[in-house]
Design an enzyme around this catalytic site. Structure first.
Site, PDB file in Angstrom:
ATOM      1  N   HIS A 356      43.137 -23.649 -11.795  1.00  0.00           N
ATOM      2  CA  HIS A 356      42.111 -24.027 -10.810  1.00  0.00           C
ATOM      3  C   HIS A 356      42.374 -23.523  -9.405  1.00  0.00           C
ATOM      4  O   HIS A 356      41.634 -23.867  -8.486  1.00  0.00           O
ATOM      5  CB  HIS A 356      41.966 -25.547 -10.724  1.00  0.00           C
ATOM      6  CG  HIS A 356      41.445 -26.179 -11.958  1.00  0.00           C
ATOM      7  ND1 HIS A 356      40.101 -26.414 -12.161  1.00  0.00           N
ATOM      8  CD2 HIS A 356      42.073 -26.611 -13.063  1.00  0.00           C
ATOM      9  CE1 HIS A 356      39.937 -26.981 -13.344  1.00  0.00           C
ATOM     10  NE2 HIS A 356      41.115 -27.108 -13.914  1.00  0.00           N
ATOM     11  N   LYS A 544      33.404 -31.749   1.361  1.00  0.00           N
ATOM     12  CA  LYS A 544      34.476 -31.298   0.467  1.00  0.00           C
ATOM     13  C   LYS A 544      35.801 -31.684   1.096  1.00  0.00           C
ATOM     14  O   LYS A 544      35.844 -32.098   2.249  1.00  0.00           O
ATOM     15  CB  LYS A 544      34.393 -29.783   0.265  1.00  0.00           C
ATOM     16  CG  LYS A 544      34.277 -28.983   1.567  1.00  0.00           C
ATOM     17  CD  LYS A 544      34.145 -27.484   1.341  1.00  0.00           C
ATOM     18  CE  LYS A 544      32.765 -27.018   0.949  1.00  0.00           C
ATOM     19  NZ  LYS A 544      32.667 -26.472  -0.386  1.00  0.00           N
ATOM     20  N   ARG A 545      36.913 -31.528   0.358  1.00  0.00           N
ATOM     21  CA  ARG A 545      38.205 -31.787   0.969  1.00  0.00           C
ATOM     22  C   ARG A 545      38.383 -30.889   2.193  1.00  0.00           C
ATOM     23  O   ARG A 545      37.809 -29.811   2.282  1.00  0.00           O
ATOM     24  CB  ARG A 545      39.331 -31.511  -0.043  1.00  0.00           C
ATOM     25  CG  ARG A 545      39.523 -32.619  -1.045  1.00  0.00           C
ATOM     26  CD  ARG A 545      39.902 -33.926  -0.400  1.00  0.00           C
ATOM     27  NE  ARG A 545      41.276 -33.947   0.023  1.00  0.00           N
ATOM     28  CZ  ARG A 545      42.253 -34.559  -0.627  1.00  0.00           C
ATOM     29  NH1 ARG A 545      42.000 -35.221  -1.746  1.00  0.00           N
ATOM     30  NH2 ARG A 545      43.481 -34.533  -0.163  1.00  0.00           N
ATOM     31  N   LYS A 550      38.719 -23.582   3.393  1.00  0.00           N
ATOM     32  CA  LYS A 550      37.309 -23.950   3.238  1.00  0.00           C
ATOM     33  C   LYS A 550      36.536 -23.771   4.550  1.00  0.00           C
ATOM     34  O   LYS A 550      35.316 -23.818   4.587  1.00  0.00           O
ATOM     35  CB  LYS A 550      37.181 -25.385   2.725  1.00  0.00           C
ATOM     36  CG  LYS A 550      37.698 -25.576   1.283  1.00  0.00           C
ATOM     37  CD  LYS A 550      37.603 -27.027   0.843  1.00  0.00           C
ATOM     38  CE  LYS A 550      38.315 -27.312  -0.482  1.00  0.00           C
ATOM     39  NZ  LYS A 550      37.560 -26.829  -1.658  1.00  0.00           N
ATOM     40  N   THR A 652      32.144 -26.670  -6.842  1.00  0.00           N
ATOM     41  CA  THR A 652      31.163 -27.335  -7.711  1.00  0.00           C
ATOM     42  C   THR A 652      30.131 -28.069  -6.863  1.00  0.00           C
ATOM     43  O   THR A 652      29.008 -28.299  -7.300  1.00  0.00           O
ATOM     44  CB  THR A 652      31.851 -28.323  -8.677  1.00  0.00           C
ATOM     45  OG1 THR A 652      32.833 -29.072  -7.946  1.00  0.00           O
ATOM     46  CG2 THR A 652      32.529 -27.597  -9.821  1.00  0.00           C
ATOM     47  N   LYS A 656      25.948 -28.610  -7.140  1.00  0.00           N
ATOM     48  CA  LYS A 656      25.245 -29.891  -7.000  1.00  0.00           C
ATOM     49  C   LYS A 656      24.120 -29.778  -5.980  1.00  0.00           C
ATOM     50  O   LYS A 656      23.004 -30.265  -6.198  1.00  0.00           O
ATOM     51  CB  LYS A 656      26.223 -31.003  -6.588  1.00  0.00           C
ATOM     52  CG  LYS A 656      27.197 -31.368  -7.703  1.00  0.00           C
ATOM     53  CD  LYS A 656      28.364 -32.224  -7.227  1.00  0.00           C
ATOM     54  CE  LYS A 656      29.477 -32.163  -8.274  1.00  0.00           C
ATOM     55  NZ  LYS A 656      30.787 -32.574  -7.732  1.00  0.00           N
TER      56      LYS A 656
HETATM   57  C1  26W Z   1      49.637 -30.004  -4.919  1.00  0.00           C
HETATM   58  C2  26W Z   1      49.134 -30.376  -6.216  1.00  0.00           C
HETATM   59  C3  26W Z   1      47.776 -29.886  -6.469  1.00  0.00           C
HETATM   60  C4  26W Z   1      47.465 -28.554  -6.370  1.00  0.00           C
HETATM   61  C5  26W Z   1      46.213 -28.117  -6.699  1.00  0.00           C
HETATM   62  C6  26W Z   1      46.820 -30.784  -6.866  1.00  0.00           C
HETATM   63  C7  26W Z   1      45.560 -30.346  -7.196  1.00  0.00           C
HETATM   64  C8  26W Z   1      45.268 -29.005  -7.113  1.00  0.00           C
HETATM   65  C9  26W Z   1      43.922 -28.541  -7.572  1.00  0.00           C
HETATM   66  C10 26W Z   1      44.101 -27.301  -8.399  1.00  0.00           C
HETATM   67  C11 26W Z   1      42.964 -28.364  -6.491  1.00  0.00           C
HETATM   68  C12 26W Z   1      41.550 -28.308  -7.006  1.00  0.00           C
HETATM   69  O1  26W Z   1      40.911 -29.335  -7.138  1.00  0.00           O
HETATM   70  N1  26W Z   1      41.026 -27.106  -7.255  1.00  0.00           N
HETATM   71  C13 26W Z   1      39.604 -26.953  -7.369  1.00  0.00           C
HETATM   72  O2  26W Z   1      39.197 -27.008  -8.717  1.00  0.00           O
HETATM   73  C14 26W Z   1      37.791 -27.010  -8.801  1.00  0.00           C
HETATM   74  C15 26W Z   1      37.432 -27.211 -10.250  1.00  0.00           C
HETATM   75  O3  26W Z   1      37.796 -26.103 -10.996  1.00  0.00           O
HETATM   76  C16 26W Z   1      37.213 -25.722  -8.227  1.00  0.00           C
HETATM   77  O4  26W Z   1      35.824 -25.809  -8.263  1.00  0.00           O
HETATM   78  C17 26W Z   1      37.680 -25.529  -6.803  1.00  0.00           C
HETATM   79  O5  26W Z   1      37.266 -24.289  -6.312  1.00  0.00           O
HETATM   80  C18 26W Z   1      39.188 -25.633  -6.741  1.00  0.00           C
HETATM   81  O6  26W Z   1      39.641 -25.596  -5.392  1.00  0.00           O
END
Ligand code: 26W
Length: 808
Positions: A356, A544-545, A550, A652, A656
C-alpha cells in the site's frame, strides 16, 4: 416485509422486554440498542446458515488479515444490507424521533488509521455482498485511533475508549480462544525416525479470545465474519493470581502487560517505528489467525492439510501481518510434521500480499535482536527462508549475485518485512495501475525480475452501498428515478446517466441535491465551529490524513494567495469559496502538526477579515473519522487530490467524492490517473508534475526551490508572511515550514507545482460560473464512478488471486 406498524410493534416489544420501558420513555440510546438487537436477530439466522453452508459444501475460503479495519458505525449499513433501513428510519420519524440522532448513538469504531484500514472495511462489505466466502481477521483494540481536539490551533490527542458502552455487534467466543507464545527457548531433538522435534520452553503464554462481528451482505442472506482478537491472561495463570500476595502483584502486572497487546492501535501511518509492542501485536494477530484457519480446516475433516492451499487463500494487508509466512511454516512443520519443502510449497501457494505504499520511511524492518528474543522459533524460520532464498539466487541466477544484499530478507541486522512477504507469497499486488508499475520498475525491481508472474495490479475501490446509497439517499433516488435501480447491484450501470447529461430537468435535480447536502453541511459547520459559510460558495474539500506528500500545504498556499489577491484588489470578482479541511496528524509528526496549526491561523485571519466577508472561508473540522467523512462527502464539489506525483499509492477518498458528483482537482497520481482515463480531460482538473518528472528531478537533483522563491513574487510573499508572523503572532510563527521548504529544498515540490495549481484553480472558477457545464461534468463523474465500486475490485481479487466463486 415490515410496515412501520409491524416495526413499531417489534420496537415496543424489545423495549418492554429488555428495559421495561415504553417507546415514549425511550431515550435515543434505548432505541439504538433495541434496533441493534432487532437487526442482530435478523442477522443471526443468516450467520448460522452461511457458516453451515460453507462447512457442508467445504467451500474454498479467503481470510483477509489486517492490523486495521476502519469500520466506522455499522447500524445504518447493517440495516441497509438487511433491507430494513428505510422502514426503520420511517418508523422513527413517525414516532417523532430523528433517525440520525438514534444511529449516532453508536461509537465510531476507529480501528484503523486511514486508507488501508478503510479499504479493508469496504472489501468485507463487497465480499459478503457478492456472495464470496471471505472473512476478516484483526485486533480488537480497546482504544481505537485517538480523538483529535484542536486547542489554539494545536492538535491534542485524546484516547478513544470506544468500548465504554456495550458494543452490540460483537459476540465473544471464549471457547474458541487460542494460545500464543512469546520469548522462551527453543529445544530441538531428533526423533528415532530422523525427524526434528521442536519444543518451546519458558515461553510467556497469552490467550487470544475472538470477538466476532457479522459482515452482512446486501440483500442476499450471506453473513460472513470479522473476527477480532483480544489478548487476555490464560485462565490457569489467573488462578495463580490468588495464591499469595507477592505473586498477586507480580501477576497483576503480568496481566496488564498481556492486555496491552490488544490495548491500542498505533496511530502512525507515516513513520515506521520499531516498537516491540507493535511486533507483539503483529505476531499475536498472525498466530491466532493461522492457528484458527488450521483448526477450522481440520474440523471440517474433508481433506489433508497438504491440500490447504486448495481450500484456503490468505491475503495480507500490507506487510503488517507478514509473519503469517513463518508462522504457517512453523505450524506445518513443528505441529503438523511436514518437511521444510512440503511446508514451503503449501505456504507459498496460500499467502498473497498487497502493498500500500512506496514511501521508504513506512517500510517495516525489525531489528534481528528483537525478533530473535521475542519470537525465537519464528526467527529461526526466517533465517532459513533467507538462507535458502539467497543461495537460490547465488546458484540459479548468477547474474543477480550482486543484488543479494539488496534483496536479502535479513540484511544490516534487520528483518525486511516486504522482502519476506514477497518471497513467501504467490501474489504481490499494488493498489492502482501507476503504483503497481512503480513497484515493478523501481521499488521492487529485482523481485519483479525474479518473479515476474507474482506481480499484479488491483486498483482499489469503495463500497458504493455505504458511500452512495447510504450517505447520499437523495442523490441515489434521483439516479434511480432516471435509470432504474439496477446500478445498486451492478454499479457499472451508473454510466446510463450519460444519457441525461443534456437533460436540463435532470441536471437541475442533481444540482438541487448537491445544494441540499451543502446546506446540511453548512449547518454542521455552524454547530461545530460557529462559522457561517456561504451555502452558494464552492465547497472545496481536502479530507485525509495529514502528510507532507499529500500537500495540504499547497492547498493552504492557494488560500493565502487568494487572500492576498483580495486584499490587493478588493473589487476582485471572485467566486466565493469555502475551503474545508479535516485531517489527523500522527502524534509524533512535527511537520504535519505545524501544517494543521498553519491552516488554523490562516483560517482565523481570513475568516475574521470583514473586507473578505463570505467570499473566502477556511474551515477545519476536527476529529476526521468515517462518520465525519459521511457528512462531508455528499456536499463536496471540488475534491482535492494533490499529492506529489508518484507518492499516493491509490487514494480512495478521490473515488468517494467522484461518486458523489464532485470534480477532482489533482495530480497524475494513484487512482487519479484512472479517474482521468475514464472521465476524460474535460471532466477533471489535472495540474503539476507527473511521476516521471518528479522522478527525474529527484535523480538529477536539479530542482531548486530557492530559485522559485526568488523569482515568483506570489510565492515569496506567502513564505515571507508565514515566516514573519503574519499568520499567528510573535510567539506563533511558522519558521519550521519556511526553513523546511527553503533549506531542505521542498522535497514534495510544493513550490514547483504552485503556479500550475493556481492556474488550474482559475480554470475551475471559470467552469463553476457556467453552472450548466459544471452540472454536466458532475454527472459524468457520477456516471463513470461505477468502476470504483469495491465490487469490481473484489471480483478481480476473487478471479485472479483467491480463486473464489460466488456461492449461489
Ligand atoms: C508505520 C506503519 C504504517 C505504514 C504504512 C502503517 C500504515 C501504513 C499504510 C500503508 C498507509 C496507508 O494507509 N496507505 C494507503 O493505502 C490506501 C489503500 O490502499 C491507498 O489508497 C493510499 O494511497 C495509501 O496511502
Amino acid at each position: 416485509m415490515h410496515t412501520t406498524e409491524t416495526f413499531k410493534d417489534l420496537l415496543t416489544d424489545k423495549l418492554t422486554r429488555n428495559l421495561g420501558k415504553n417507546i415514549e420513555e425511550a431515550t435515543d440510546k434505548d432505541l439504538y440498542y433495541a434496533i441493534a438487537s432487532i437487526t442482530q436477530e435478523e442477522i443471526n439466522e443468516n450467520w448460522l446458515s452461511t457458516r453451515r453452508r460453507y462447512d457442508e459444501k467445504n467451500e474454498r475460503q479467503m481470510y483477509y488479515i489486517s492490523m486495521e479495519f476502519l469500520i466506522g458505525r455499522l447500524m445504518e449499513s447493517n440495516l441497509l444490507n438487511c433491507g430494513l433501513l428505510d422502514i426503520c428510519s420511517e418508523t422513527l420519524r413517525e414516532l417523532g424521533r430523528d433517525p440520525e440522532n438514534v444511529y449516532q448513538q453508536e461509537a465510531d469504531a476507529g480501528l484503523g488509521n486511514g486508507g488501508l484500514g478503510r479499504l479493508a472495511a469496504c472489501f468485507l462489505d463487497s465480499i459478503a455482498s457478492l456472495q464470496f466466502a471471505g472473512h476478516g481477521s484483526g485486533i480488537r483494540y480497546r482504544y481505537g485511533l485517538f480523538e483529535q481536539r484542536i486547542i489554539h490551533g494545536n492538535q491534542v490527542e485524546l484516547p478513544d475508549y470506544w468500548l465504554k458502552e456495550e458494543y452490540p455487534w460483537e459476540t465473544r467466543n471464549a471457547e474458541e480462544a487460542l494460545s500464543i507464545h512469546f520469548g522462551g527457548e527453543i529445544h530441538m531433538h531428533k526423533r528415532v525416525d530422523g525427524s526434528l522435534e521442536v519444543t518451546h520452553k519458558e515461553a510467556d503464554e497469552v490467550h487470544a479470545v475472538p470477538y466476532d462481528v457479522p459482515v452482512v451482505g446486501y440483500n442476499n442472506q450471506v453473513v460472513n465474519t470479522l473476527r477480532l482478537w483480544s489478548a487476555e491472561l490464560p485462565a490457569e495463570t489467573a488462578e495463580i493470581l490468588a495464591e499469595s500476595e507477592s505473586k498477586y502483584y507480580h501477576h497483576l502486572d503480568h496481566m496488564h502487560s498481556i492486555e496491552q497487546i490488544s490495548g491500542f492501535l498505533y496511530p502512525d501511518d507515516s513513520n515506521y517505528e520499531g516498537k516491540e509492542l507493535r511486533l507483539k501485536q503483529q505476531y499475536f494477530l498472525v498466530s491466532a489467525t493461522i492457528q484458527n484457519i488450521i483448526r477450522d480446516f481440520k474440523r471440517r475433516g474433508k481433506s489433508s492439510l497438504k491440500k490447504l492451499h486448495e481450500k484456503i487463500a490468505i491475503q495480507i494487508n500490507d506487510t503488517h501481518p507478514s509473519l503469517a509466512v513463518p508462522e504457517l511454516m512453523r505450524l506445518l512443520m513443528d505441529t503438523e510434521g511436514f518437511s521444510w519443502d512440503e511446508a514451503w510449497e503449501i505456504t507459498t501457494k496460500t499467502i498473497a500480499y498487497t502493498n500500500h505504499t512506496t514511501l521508504s520511511e513506512a517500510l517495516e524492518k525489525w531489528p534481528v535482536g528483537m525478533m530473535e528474543s521475542l519470537l525465537p522459533r519464528i526467527f529461526m524460520i526466517i533465517n532459513e527462508i533467507n538462507e535458502r532464498f539467497c543461495l537460490g539466487i547465488y546458484y540459479d541466477r548468477p547474474e543477480m549475485r550482486d543484488l543479494i544484499p539488496e534483496v536479502a530478507v535479513i540484511a544490516d541486522d534487520q528483518v525486511h518485512m516486504a522482502r519476506l512477504a514477497i518471497v513467501g507469497s504467490f501474489s504481490v499486488n499494488g493498489v492502482a495501475k501507476l503504483h503497481t508499475e512503480i513497484l515493478k520498475k523501481r521499488e521492487m525491481k529485482p523481485f519483479y525480475e525474479l518473479y515476474p508472474k507474482k506481480f499484479n495490479n488491483k486498483t482499489n475501490g469503495i463500497t458504493h452501498r455505504r458511500w452512495l446509497l447510504q450517505v447520499n439517499p437523495k442523490l441515489s433516488e434521483v439516479i434511480t428515478d432516471a435509470i432504474g435501480s439496477q446500478w445498486i447491484a451492478q454499479p457499472l450501470k451508473l454510466n446510463g446517466l450519460m444519457r441525461y447529461s443534456n437533460d436540463a430537468p435532470f441536471l437541475e435535480k442533481i444540482s438541487d441535491v448537491k445544494q441540499h447536502n451543502k446546506k446540511i453541511l453548512a449547518q454542521l459547520i455552524k454547530e461545530r465551529t460557529g462559522i457561517t459559510v456561504n451555502e452558494y460558495s464552492i465547497f472545496d474539500v481536502q479530507i485525509k490524513r495529514l502528510h507532507e506528500y499529500k500537500r495540504q500545504l499547497l492547498n493552504i498556499f492557494h488560500v493565502i494567495y487568494l487572500y492576498n489577491e483580495m486584499k490587493e484588489n478588493p473589487k476582485l470578482d471572485l467566486t466565493p469559496r469555502t475551503f474545508i479541511f479535516a485531517a489527523k496528524a500522527a502524534p509524533g509528526y512535527h511537520m504535519a502538526k505545524e501544517i494543521i496549526k498553519l491552516i488554523h491561523h490562516v483560517a482565523s485571519v481570513v475568516n475574521n477579515d470583514r473586507t473578505i466577508g463570505d467570499k473566502l472561508k477556511v474551515i477545519f473540522l476536527e476529529n476526521y473519522n468515517v462518520s465525519l467523512a459521511e457528512k462531508i462527502i455528499p456536499a463536496a464539489e471540488l475534491s482535492e487530490q494533490i499529492s506529489t506525483a508518484g507518492k499516493e499509492a491509490s487514494g480512495t477518498g478521490n473515488m468517494k467524492m467522484m461518486m458523489n458528483g464532485a470534480m477532482t482537482v489533482g495530480t497524475m497520481d494513484g487512482a487519479n490517473i484512472e479517474i482521468f482515463d475514464l472521465v476524460g480531460k474535460e471532466n477533471i482538473f489535472i495540474f503539476g508534475l507527473n511521476s516521471d518528472q518528479v522522478h527525474h528531478h529527484n535523480e538529477l537533483g536539479d530542482y531548486n526551490a530557492n530559485a522559485i522563491y526568488h523569482t515568483d513574487d506570489r510565492v515569496k510573499k506567502i513564505l515571507d508572511q508565514i515566516n514573519g508572523g503574519e499568520f499567528g503572532s510573535q510567539e506563533i510563527e511558522f519558521k519550521d515550514i519556511f526553513y523546511h521548504i527553503l533549506y531542505h529544498n521542498d522535497p514534495y515540490y510544493v513550490l514547483k507545482d504552485f503556479d500550475s495549481y493556481i492556474d488550474t484553480h482559475e480554470v475551475i472558477e471559470r467552469n463553476y460560473r457556467d453552472q450548466k457545464t459544471w452540472q454536466k461534468m458532475s454527472v459524468a463523474n457520477i456516471a463513470y464512478s461505477g468502476k470504483f465500486s469495491s465490487d469490481r475490485t473484489i471480483h478481480e481479487y476473487a478471479a485472479d488471486i483467491w480463486k473464489l466463486k460466488q456461492i449461489r
